[in-house]
Every structure is written in C-alpha cells, then in structure tokens.
Design a protein around this motif. Structure first.
Motif, PDB file in Angstrom:
ATOM      1  N   PRO A 207      49.749  41.693  45.888  1.00 43.65           N
ATOM      2  CA  PRO A 207      48.398  42.005  45.410  1.00 43.65           C
ATOM      3  C   PRO A 207      47.380  41.012  45.984  1.00 43.65           C
ATOM      4  N   GLY A 208      46.177  41.495  46.252  1.00 42.28           N
ATOM      5  CA  GLY A 208      45.112  40.639  46.757  1.00 42.28           C
ATOM      6  C   GLY A 208      45.034  40.552  48.258  1.00 42.28           C
ATOM      7  N   ALA A 209      45.788  41.355  48.976  1.00 39.04           N
ATOM      8  CA  ALA A 209      45.785  41.323  50.438  1.00 39.04           C
ATOM      9  C   ALA A 209      45.279  42.656  50.970  1.00 39.04           C
ATOM     10  N   ALA A 210      44.227  42.608  51.800  1.00 40.20           N
ATOM     11  CA  ALA A 210      43.657  43.810  52.401  1.00 40.20           C
ATOM     12  C   ALA A 210      43.455  43.571  53.888  1.00 40.20           C
ATOM     13  N   VAL A 211      43.714  44.591  54.704  1.00 42.33           N
ATOM     14  CA  VAL A 211      43.557  44.497  56.150  1.00 42.33           C
ATOM     15  C   VAL A 211      42.162  44.973  56.529  1.00 42.33           C
TER      16      VAL A 211
ATOM     17  N   GLN B  16      42.853  37.662  52.262  1.00 41.57           N
ATOM     18  CA  GLN B  16      43.651  37.340  51.085  1.00 41.57           C
ATOM     19  C   GLN B  16      42.752  36.822  49.979  1.00 41.57           C
ATOM     20  N   ALA B  17      42.914  37.363  48.793  1.00 42.90           N
ATOM     21  CA  ALA B  17      42.135  36.942  47.629  1.00 42.90           C
ATOM     22  C   ALA B  17      43.081  36.564  46.501  1.00 42.90           C
ATOM     23  N   LEU B  18      42.720  35.515  45.781  1.00 42.02           N
ATOM     24  CA  LEU B  18      43.479  35.086  44.606  1.00 42.02           C
ATOM     25  C   LEU B  18      42.500  34.867  43.466  1.00 42.02           C
ATOM     26  N   VAL B  19      42.659  35.649  42.404  1.00 39.91           N
ATOM     27  CA  VAL B  19      41.807  35.557  41.220  1.00 39.91           C
ATOM     28  C   VAL B  19      42.684  35.130  40.052  1.00 39.91           C
ATOM     29  N   SER B  20      42.354  33.991  39.460  1.00 37.79           N
ATOM     30  CA  SER B  20      43.171  33.464  38.362  1.00 37.79           C
ATOM     31  C   SER B  20      42.271  32.973  37.242  1.00 37.79           C
ATOM     32  N   PRO B  21      42.743  33.032  35.990  1.00 46.95           N
ATOM     33  CA  PRO B  21      41.928  32.542  34.864  1.00 46.95           C
ATOM     34  C   PRO B  21      41.575  31.067  35.049  1.00 46.95           C
ATOM     35  N   SER B  22      40.347  30.714  34.691  1.00 46.24           N
ATOM     36  CA  SER B  22      39.857  29.355  34.889  1.00 46.24           C
ATOM     37  C   SER B  22      39.715  28.641  33.559  1.00 46.24           C
TER      38      SER B  22
ATOM     39  N   GLY C 284      33.924  41.558  35.698  1.00 43.17           N
ATOM     40  CA  GLY C 284      33.396  40.205  35.638  1.00 43.17           C
ATOM     41  C   GLY C 284      34.389  39.179  36.136  1.00 43.17           C
ATOM     42  N   PHE C 285      33.866  38.171  36.839  1.00 41.07           N
ATOM     43  CA  PHE C 285      34.691  37.071  37.342  1.00 41.07           C
ATOM     44  C   PHE C 285      34.207  35.733  36.800  1.00 41.07           C
ATOM     45  N   SER C 286      33.397  35.752  35.742  1.00 42.24           N
ATOM     46  CA  SER C 286      32.805  34.515  35.232  1.00 42.24           C
ATOM     47  C   SER C 286      33.840  33.592  34.602  1.00 42.24           C
ATOM     48  N   ASN C 287      34.984  34.111  34.210  1.00 39.81           N
ATOM     49  CA  ASN C 287      36.036  33.301  33.601  1.00 39.81           C
ATOM     50  C   ASN C 287      37.236  33.129  34.530  1.00 39.81           C
ATOM     51  N   HIS C 288      37.042  33.386  35.813  1.00 48.87           N
ATOM     52  CA  HIS C 288      38.153  33.329  36.761  1.00 48.87           C
ATOM     53  C   HIS C 288      37.768  32.477  37.973  1.00 48.87           C
ATOM     54  N   ASP C 289      38.745  31.742  38.472  1.00 46.30           N
ATOM     55  CA  ASP C 289      38.606  31.071  39.760  1.00 46.30           C
ATOM     56  C   ASP C 289      38.879  32.087  40.863  1.00 46.30           C
ATOM     57  N   VAL C 290      38.108  32.022  41.929  1.00 48.46           N
ATOM     58  CA  VAL C 290      38.246  32.966  43.034  1.00 48.46           C
ATOM     59  C   VAL C 290      38.489  32.178  44.322  1.00 48.46           C
ATOM     60  N   TYR C 291      39.574  32.506  45.001  1.00 49.29           N
ATOM     61  CA  TYR C 291      39.917  31.911  46.288  1.00 49.29           C
ATOM     62  C   TYR C 291      40.017  33.031  47.317  1.00 49.29           C
ATOM     63  N   LEU C 292      39.340  32.840  48.439  1.00 48.31           N
ATOM     64  CA  LEU C 292      39.335  33.854  49.494  1.00 48.31           C
ATOM     65  C   LEU C 292      39.699  33.193  50.820  1.00 48.31           C
ATOM     66  N   ASN C 293      40.598  33.828  51.554  1.00 45.75           N
ATOM     67  CA  ASN C 293      41.073  33.260  52.811  1.00 45.75           C
ATOM     68  C   ASN C 293      41.256  34.360  53.845  1.00 45.75           C
ATOM     69  N   VAL C 294      40.894  34.045  55.097  1.00 45.27           N
ATOM     70  CA  VAL C 294      41.154  34.932  56.222  1.00 45.27           C
ATOM     71  C   VAL C 294      42.374  34.383  56.943  1.00 45.27           C
ATOM     72  N   ALA C 295      43.444  35.146  56.997  1.00 52.51           N
ATOM     73  CA  ALA C 295      44.713  34.669  57.537  1.00 52.51           C
ATOM     74  C   ALA C 295      44.601  34.382  59.027  1.00 52.51           C
TER      75      ALA C 295
ATOM     76  N   ALA D 266      38.102  45.193  47.996  1.00 57.04           N
ATOM     77  CA  ALA D 266      39.436  45.717  47.703  1.00 57.04           C
ATOM     78  C   ALA D 266      40.413  44.597  47.387  1.00 57.04           C
ATOM     79  N   ALA D 267      40.337  43.490  48.120  1.00 50.35           N
ATOM     80  CA  ALA D 267      41.247  42.381  47.866  1.00 50.35           C
ATOM     81  C   ALA D 267      40.982  41.726  46.520  1.00 50.35           C
ATOM     82  N   LEU D 268      39.717  41.574  46.144  1.00 51.33           N
ATOM     83  CA  LEU D 268      39.377  40.968  44.852  1.00 51.33           C
ATOM     84  C   LEU D 268      39.850  41.831  43.690  1.00 51.33           C
ATOM     85  N   ILE D 269      39.591  43.138  43.772  1.00 55.58           N
ATOM     86  CA  ILE D 269      40.022  44.035  42.687  1.00 55.58           C
ATOM     87  C   ILE D 269      41.540  44.089  42.624  1.00 55.58           C
ATOM     88  N   SER D 270      42.187  44.094  43.773  1.00 56.93           N
ATOM     89  CA  SER D 270      43.652  44.137  43.809  1.00 56.93           C
ATOM     90  C   SER D 270      44.254  42.904  43.152  1.00 56.93           C
TER      91      SER D 270
END
Length: 471
Positions: A300-304, A319-325, A356-367, A383-387
């Motif tokens: 999850p969190g990977a989109a081409v 690549q996106a990683l959304v986790s509770p903060s 909403g992403f106000s309570n989540h840490d968001v990490y985004l990376n281009v492989a 798509a990567a964030l929602i995934s």
C-alpha cells in the motif's frame, strides 16, 4: 619606479558567496547575509588621463545576417559515443563551446569525464585532461580502476593558467580540454587574489572561454558546489559558459542523473541516467525498467507515475507513508518532489475529498533518487496517499498521471500519447488519467478517466471491495 601608465592600488572586499564587493570589511555580507565570507582583494587600476588616448583601438567588423550561408558554416558536433551524455548536450559537443559541470563531492564527476575523454580518444579525437586537484599518478590510478589506462589521453597536473596556455601552444589540434576544477586555477592577471576567489574564478573562466571561441576547442570546466547545491563562485560564470550541467544523485545510491539547466545549443529539459558500478558509470538506456526493477506491487502507498523529461518518458514509483502522529504539528517529509505542492494536495484532499491528514505524519519519496518537477505527478501522489491511509494496495499493472486543481478537478497534461506508448511498452495494462486526456486510439491499454477528486477515491475504494469479494 616602473614605466608605463600610472597606477594606484584599490582595496575591496569581495563576498565569496554572492560576489558583491564592499568598500570595507564587515563580519556579515549586507547583500546575502552570510557571515565571514568577505575576503580582501587588491585591484591594480590605471589612472584616467590623456595617456589612454595613445592606446590603439581596433575596428570591429560586421556582417549582414542574411549573407551567412548555412551550408558553408555548418557546425559538426563531436559525438562522445556515450548516448546519455550526447542526449544531454543536445547531440554532442559543439566545437568552441564552454561547458560547466557541477555536482556534490564524490558523486562521479571525474569518473564521468575520464570516461568521456577515453571515448573521444577512441574515436580519434585529441583530448587533454588537466587536473588541479590530483597528480598525474592519481589520475592514472582512477583510469586503471576503470580499465582505461590503455587510452592515449593527454594528462597534466597544473593550476597556473599561463602555464596551461603555454601547453596549449605547444600542442596542435586539441579537440577537447577538461579542467578539474575551475576553483583551483589562478592567473597573474589577478595575482593579488588566491585561487578559488571571485576575482580568480572570473578571470580564469573568461580567458579560457575566449580561448575556446578563438581556437574552436571545446572546454569542460568542473565546478565545486556549495552546501545549497549551487555551483560555487560568481554566478556570472554560469552566464558566460554555453552549457551548465549538474550531476545529481545520492552518494549511497547507484543511480546518477546528469541534468542540464542551460544549453545554448539544445534543450534544457533533457536528462542522462547512469548507474555507478566498480567499473565506472554505466549508461541506463531504459530508465523506466531500472527505477521499477525492485518494485513490490502489493505494498500500500506505492503508485507508478509516467513522467516526461525532454523527449523521454520515465516511469517511476512514488511511495507514500501515512501514519498516526503523536506530535502537535504532524511531520511532512518529501524526497524528490516539491514539499509545497504536497501541502496543497493535502489541503485539496481535506476540503474536496473529506480526507483529513491533520493527525497523521506524511512521508513522500520518489524511488531511485529521481526528482519530479512537473505537476502531472499530482494524480499519482493522490493515489499513493489514499492507498497508504486506507491500507489498500493499488493494482501492480496500473499507472497514474494527471494534474489536480485547487477545486479538486483533474486537468489535462501534455505528451499523452508518448506517456501511454511507454506505459504499453513496459508491460502495464491500465492507465488512470484525466478525462480530457482520454485517447481512444490506445486500444491495447485499459484507460480509466477521472474528472473530480471523488472519482479517484471511489476507484481506490472499489479495489478494496473487489479484493474482499475475491477472498
């Protein structure tokens, strides 16, 4: 007392960060606000007077533009034989051009240039490699490691520009000169300044560029970079040269990207991709397969994303990683993309998608260490964030591209046919794209058009339902 024009000494303090001059020393530059960057330089100037009238003034000749023949003055480019380098330079080196190449220490600039010199020498060109940082023995060790010690490259270790010009006069038919680096050179024309200062870099660069234009010899200058990634020294040097190239990439990653930011003889949006190995830099003819070689389609969190760089379509994984903060202000970390654009997309998702992403840490990376600059990546990022937030894996055979607006609608992007053609060639089966980019001629691909933000949300949600039904 010396004969000639009367002279006087002018003392000025030059900022080594921005190049501005100051009449007196201070701890901080008032132009760029950097500390401890002012260095004293003594300039010898001629006094104004009637004696200047004795100087001989040459007459400049002109020619009418329409009288110039394209066939008689046609320029033949010098191909290096390295396809990625020739692509970036616009189809090879133009005789008499000056090229400035920069990059972080240890990124592979000297390796790329010694390979270029060997390739041109193998094609019968006369190349001289002059280093101000290494001895001839050290250059030979690098060439031996790259299995290039058998080539007939001319080597020299010199920092004095007058001695370098004497070397040029003793040689004939020089096609390419590589100077590593411009910050180590010094000339008697600015003898009061030490190597690497603003005055020395400007004078040495000006004299070398004049030599290139007069002799038709191509000159490549290597430049150090600052902590901000910019080429050190005065910015006027970048205006003086014909092309400015940057070699980018993470030192602990195998891929290197040669990017052009200025090119008087070609496009400025082309890139060359290399892979660092123990044998040097190897060309990557198909970057899409290289960037997607280690992809795991069930995460999850990977989109081409299908991006464009010049005339080339490059498929990369976002690549996106959304986790509770647990922090009061959640983290937003971005690698390979614009952080401000990520903030915009998060606001659009919250206002028009109800996510909403106000309570989540968001990490985004281009492989792969690749950097994306075009807004067409918005749809893949969404798509990567929602995934990642919903923990729903995106289909491994699907590719995304499209631009999102502040209203939550998806806008059309350019080069749709080129993107779809590359998607098909790599072996993907589905493309999610804006409705305005729908191309019915691509019958072998399954196209899924989206118009508004709820469309892509519903598309990803349906994937979870489809997986549950299969289970």
């Amino acid at each position: 007392m010396s004969k000639g024009f009367p002279t006087h000494i002018k003392i000025q303090y030059i900022c080594q960060n921005c190049g501005e001059s100051h009449p007196r020393w201070s701890g901080q530059c008032e132009y760029c606000n950097e500390w401890n960057t002012l260095i004293e330089e003594r300039a010898t100037q001629r006094k104004r007077g009637n004696t200047l009238k004795k100087e001989k003034i040459s007459k400049t000749q002109t020619i009418i533009l329409k009288d110039i023949s394209l066939t008689s003055g046609k320029v033949t480019r010098m191909l290096s034989g390295m396809g990625e380098l020739d692509r970036v330079t616009g189809g090879g080196f133009v005789p008499g051009s000056a090229i400035l190449i920069g990059g972080d220490p240890g990124i592979g600039k000297s390796t790329l240039l010694i390979q270029t010199a060997a390739a041109l020498t193998h094609k019968g060109h006369h190349v001289i490699y002059i280093s101000g940082e290494e001895s001839i023995r050290q250059i030979h060790l690098r060439a031996h490691r790259l299995d290039l010690a058998h080539t007939s490259i001319l080597l020299a270790a010199e920092t004095n520009l007058e001695n370098i010009f004497s070397l040029f006069n003793s040689l004939k038919d020089i096609d390419l000169v590589i100077l590593d680096s411009i910050q180590t050179l010094w000339s008697h024309a600015a003898e009061s300044s030490s190597p690497g200062t603003i005055a020395q870099v400007k004078i040495c660069a000006q004299l070398l560029i004049s030599f290139a234009k007069e002799s038709g010899t191509t000159i490549i200058l290597v430049g150090h970079v600052t902590k901000d990634g910019q080429i050190a020294g005065p910015r006027v040097v970048e205006h003086m040269v014909d092309s400015v190239l940057y070699l980018e990439g993470e030192s602990n990653h195998q891929y290197r990207i040669l990017r052009t930011v200025k090119n008087r003889f070609g496009a400025t949006d082309e890139i060359g991709i290399f892979e660092m190995s123990k044998c040097g830099l190897n060309e990557v003819s198909n970057p899409s397969k290289a960037f997607l070689s280690e992809r795991n389609g069930n995460t999850p969190g990977a989109a081409v994303f299908a991006g464009m760089k010049g005339t080339r379509t490059v498929l990369v994984e976002i690549q996106a990683l959304v986790s509770p903060s647990a922090l009061g202000i959640p983290r937003r970390t971005v690698l390979g993309w614009d952080g401000n654009r990520l903030s915009m997309i998060l606001a659009v998702l919250e206002n028009h998608g109800g996510i909403g992403f106000s309570n989540h840490d968001v990490y985004l990376n281009v492989a792969g260490g690749y950097r994306i600059t075009e807004p067409a990546a918005d749809l893949a990022v969404v798509a990567a964030l929602i995934s990642s937030l919903t923990n729903i894996s995106l289909p491994s055979e699907c590719v995304y591209f499209g631009e999102i607006s502040l209203s939550g609608s998806f806008r059309a992007v350019t080069y749709t046919k080129q993107r779809l053609k590359e998607i098909e060639n790599i072996g993907f089966q589905t493309a999610v794209l804006p409705y305005m980019n729908l191309d019915t001629n691509q019958l072998s691909l399954k196209l899924h058009p989206v118009t508004q933000l709820p469309d892509i949300i519903a598309h990803i949600t349906s994937l979870n339902q489809t997986t549950s039904n299969r289970d």
